[in-house]
Design a protein around this motif. Sequence first.
Motif, PDB file in Angstrom:
ATOM      1  N   GLU A 180       0.844  -1.092  -0.062  1.00 20.50           N
ATOM      2  CA  GLU A 180      -0.004   0.167   0.254  1.00 20.50           C
ATOM      3  C   GLU A 180       0.784   1.383   0.215  1.00 20.50           C
ATOM      4  OE1 GLU A 180      -2.431  -0.157   3.484  1.00 20.50           O
ATOM      5  OE2 GLU A 180      -3.710  -1.875   2.474  1.00 20.50           O
ATOM      6  N   PHE A 181       2.088   1.122  -0.285  1.00 18.30           N
ATOM      7  CA  PHE A 181       2.945   2.171  -0.087  1.00 18.30           C
ATOM      8  C   PHE A 181       3.794   2.447  -1.322  1.00 18.30           C
ATOM      9  CE2 PHE A 181       7.468   3.652   0.288  1.00 18.30           C
ATOM     10  CZ  PHE A 181       7.060   4.940   0.775  1.00 18.30           C
ATOM     11  N   ALA A 182       3.790   3.683  -1.894  1.00 16.36           N
ATOM     12  CA  ALA A 182       4.624   4.090  -3.141  1.00 16.36           C
ATOM     13  C   ALA A 182       5.422   5.372  -2.821  1.00 16.36           C
ATOM     14  CB  ALA A 182       3.272   4.294  -4.251  1.00 16.36           C
ATOM     15  N   LEU A 183       6.644   5.432  -3.303  1.00 16.18           N
ATOM     16  CA  LEU A 183       7.622   6.212  -3.054  1.00 16.18           C
ATOM     17  C   LEU A 183       7.206   7.542  -3.994  1.00 16.18           C
ATOM     18  CD1 LEU A 183      10.128   7.120  -1.426  1.00 16.18           C
ATOM     19  CD2 LEU A 183      11.497   5.982  -3.204  1.00 16.18           C
ATOM     20  N   GLY A 184       6.853   7.180  -5.310  1.00 20.80           N
ATOM     21  CA  GLY A 184       6.911   8.307  -6.115  1.00 20.80           C
ATOM     22  C   GLY A 184       5.855   9.455  -5.728  1.00 20.80           C
ATOM     23  N   PRO A 185       4.735   9.022  -5.323  1.00 22.72           N
ATOM     24  CA  PRO A 185       3.831  10.173  -5.115  1.00 22.72           C
ATOM     25  C   PRO A 185       4.247  11.097  -3.839  1.00 22.72           C
ATOM     26  CG  PRO A 185       2.405   8.123  -5.319  1.00 22.72           C
ATOM     27  CD  PRO A 185       4.062   7.647  -5.544  1.00 22.72           C
ATOM     28  N   MET A 186       4.920  10.069  -2.933  1.00 23.68           N
ATOM     29  CA  MET A 186       5.518  11.029  -1.793  1.00 23.68           C
ATOM     30  C   MET A 186       6.733  12.202  -2.551  1.00 23.68           C
ATOM     31  SD  MET A 186       7.710   9.597   1.263  1.00 23.68           S
ATOM     32  CE  MET A 186       6.309   8.897   2.321  1.00 23.68           C
ATOM     33  N   LEU A 187       7.491  11.724  -3.298  1.00 22.36           N
ATOM     34  CA  LEU A 187       8.572  12.560  -3.654  1.00 22.36           C
ATOM     35  C   LEU A 187       7.858  13.749  -4.645  1.00 22.36           C
ATOM     36  CD1 LEU A 187      11.352  10.046  -5.050  1.00 22.36           C
ATOM     37  CD2 LEU A 187      11.400  11.505  -2.977  1.00 22.36           C
ATOM     38  N   MET A 188       6.844  13.231  -5.335  1.00 21.24           N
ATOM     39  CA  MET A 188       6.265  14.289  -6.025  1.00 21.24           C
ATOM     40  C   MET A 188       5.546  15.355  -5.191  1.00 21.24           C
ATOM     41  SD  MET A 188       7.162  13.583  -9.126  1.00 21.24           S
ATOM     42  CE  MET A 188       6.323  14.980  -9.968  1.00 21.24           C
ATOM     43  N   ALA A 189       4.866  14.788  -4.035  1.00 23.70           N
ATOM     44  CA  ALA A 189       4.279  15.880  -3.258  1.00 23.70           C
ATOM     45  C   ALA A 189       5.135  16.879  -2.706  1.00 23.70           C
ATOM     46  CB  ALA A 189       3.725  15.165  -2.121  1.00 23.70           C
ATOM     47  N   LEU A 190       6.455  16.569  -2.334  1.00 21.66           N
ATOM     48  CA  LEU A 190       7.569  17.160  -1.918  1.00 21.66           C
ATOM     49  C   LEU A 190       8.082  18.425  -3.036  1.00 21.66           C
ATOM     50  CD1 LEU A 190       9.475  14.778   0.344  1.00 21.66           C
ATOM     51  CD2 LEU A 190       8.253  16.824   0.945  1.00 21.66           C
ATOM     52  N   LEU A 191       7.892  17.755  -4.063  1.00 19.43           N
ATOM     53  CA  LEU A 191       8.566  18.671  -5.282  1.00 19.43           C
ATOM     54  C   LEU A 191       7.442  19.819  -5.695  1.00 19.43           C
ATOM     55  CD1 LEU A 191      10.059  15.649  -7.655  1.00 19.43           C
ATOM     56  CD2 LEU A 191      11.407  17.911  -6.477  1.00 19.43           C
ATOM     57  N   ARG A 192       6.158  19.300  -5.555  1.00 14.56           N
ATOM     58  CA  ARG A 192       5.232  20.321  -5.520  1.00 14.56           C
ATOM     59  C   ARG A 192       5.406  21.349  -4.712  1.00 14.56           C
ATOM     60  NH1 ARG A 192       2.096  15.848  -7.428  1.00 14.56           N
ATOM     61  NH2 ARG A 192       1.240  15.534  -5.293  1.00 14.56           N
TER      62      ARG A 192
END
Length: 442
Positions: free
Chosen positions: A405-417
Amino acid sequence: MESEPVTTPFGRRPMSLAMLLKQRRGEAIAAGTTRNKWKLFRSVCEARAGLDVTDRALTVLDALLSFYPEDELSSERGLVVFPSNAQLSLRARGMAAATLRRQLAVLVEAGLISRKDSPNGKRYIRRNREGGIGEAYGFSLAPLLARAGEIEAIAARIAADRQMLRGMKERLTICRRDIAKLVAAAIEEAIPGDWERISSTFQVLLQRIPRAATLESIAPVLEELETIRLGIINTLESQNKIQIESTSESQIERHIQNSNPESTSESEPGLETGQEANRDPEPRAGSERREPGMAGKDGEGSRAIVRTNAGKLKSFPLGMVLQACPDIVDYGPGGTIANWRDLMMAAVVVRAMLGVSPSAYEEAASVMGPETAATVMACILQRAGHINSAGGYLRDLTQRAESSEFALGPMLMALLRTKNRFSDGPAHRPEMGTDLVQAASR
């Protein structure tokens, strides 16, 4: 801090230039430097191999620290402890007097403690008129505090190397299994190829793996094994494509001689076995992927299977990680991060700084992979002000990763945004601790 007079050893022990340099090094403590003695002792234990001390010497250091009255080591309170050999032996688990003297010499030689001998060689204190300690003779812990930063860096490097070695061992195990089973399948299916030579080379490489594996010894072997595996996969895939093309051309002329209409056609290749239960039109993440256009006219033709690594999460470029989490750079070796090893070393330092237990971080590295766990620690540091408990947060993400249930991509994209939003102009700051959890669960 004012320089103190040189303390020469009592009795027959000679003085040397190295002893003088170690004494001066122990005095070079920056103003305001403090460390929790037990956390620093744990770092010493982790860095034992780099400090060249024995486990019994660490037992004696543990006993010496127990005689220091405060939890925080500080030069402003004095760093000399003065236990007798009898009391020190009791706290060192009953260590014999001769052994105790040898291990004290090891600690002095390693530059973790220094001797401050009295005129008669005894250990004692002389109090001033106010009742405080005026002069103390015994063992000084000043070198330990002076080298605190160096010791913590060594411990972080060793921990990062240990995690990297664990990851390489896992890759080596998977690669050995893949080569053995792929070669066996190729021989059983009579696929053209020099399989005897490949098997012989494979066995020679296995003999090169030492029992006590290190990064330097295991890395070249792993590289050669992965090259062999890639060559085997390319050979099998090329053979599979030839069979697929042959099947497509002769599909209209196919005749069935088997009296059982439910059985698989005799012209189907060996990859058809065990795939009837996997006819999903879309590929499943982390399991297998079907190449488009490989199915037969009746949907039962042979299919090329591309397997992915289901054990670890997808990794992202290091540059993208540092762009999303720039704060982690300050904790890298020398204040820079040039590769994944530097990032993992910085993550170990950040883990200790944020109060994340070693067990929580090791579990995350085991579930997610060392690189992904280090990236997650960088994300947690980036939004540390919005996360109440970094350790609990990491354990929650580890549990999500175990249940896919964990995905690293959305977490990094949230920080970039978020970074881009604040660089464009002032805006309302969101609760990023909650946003990261929601993003990672998408």
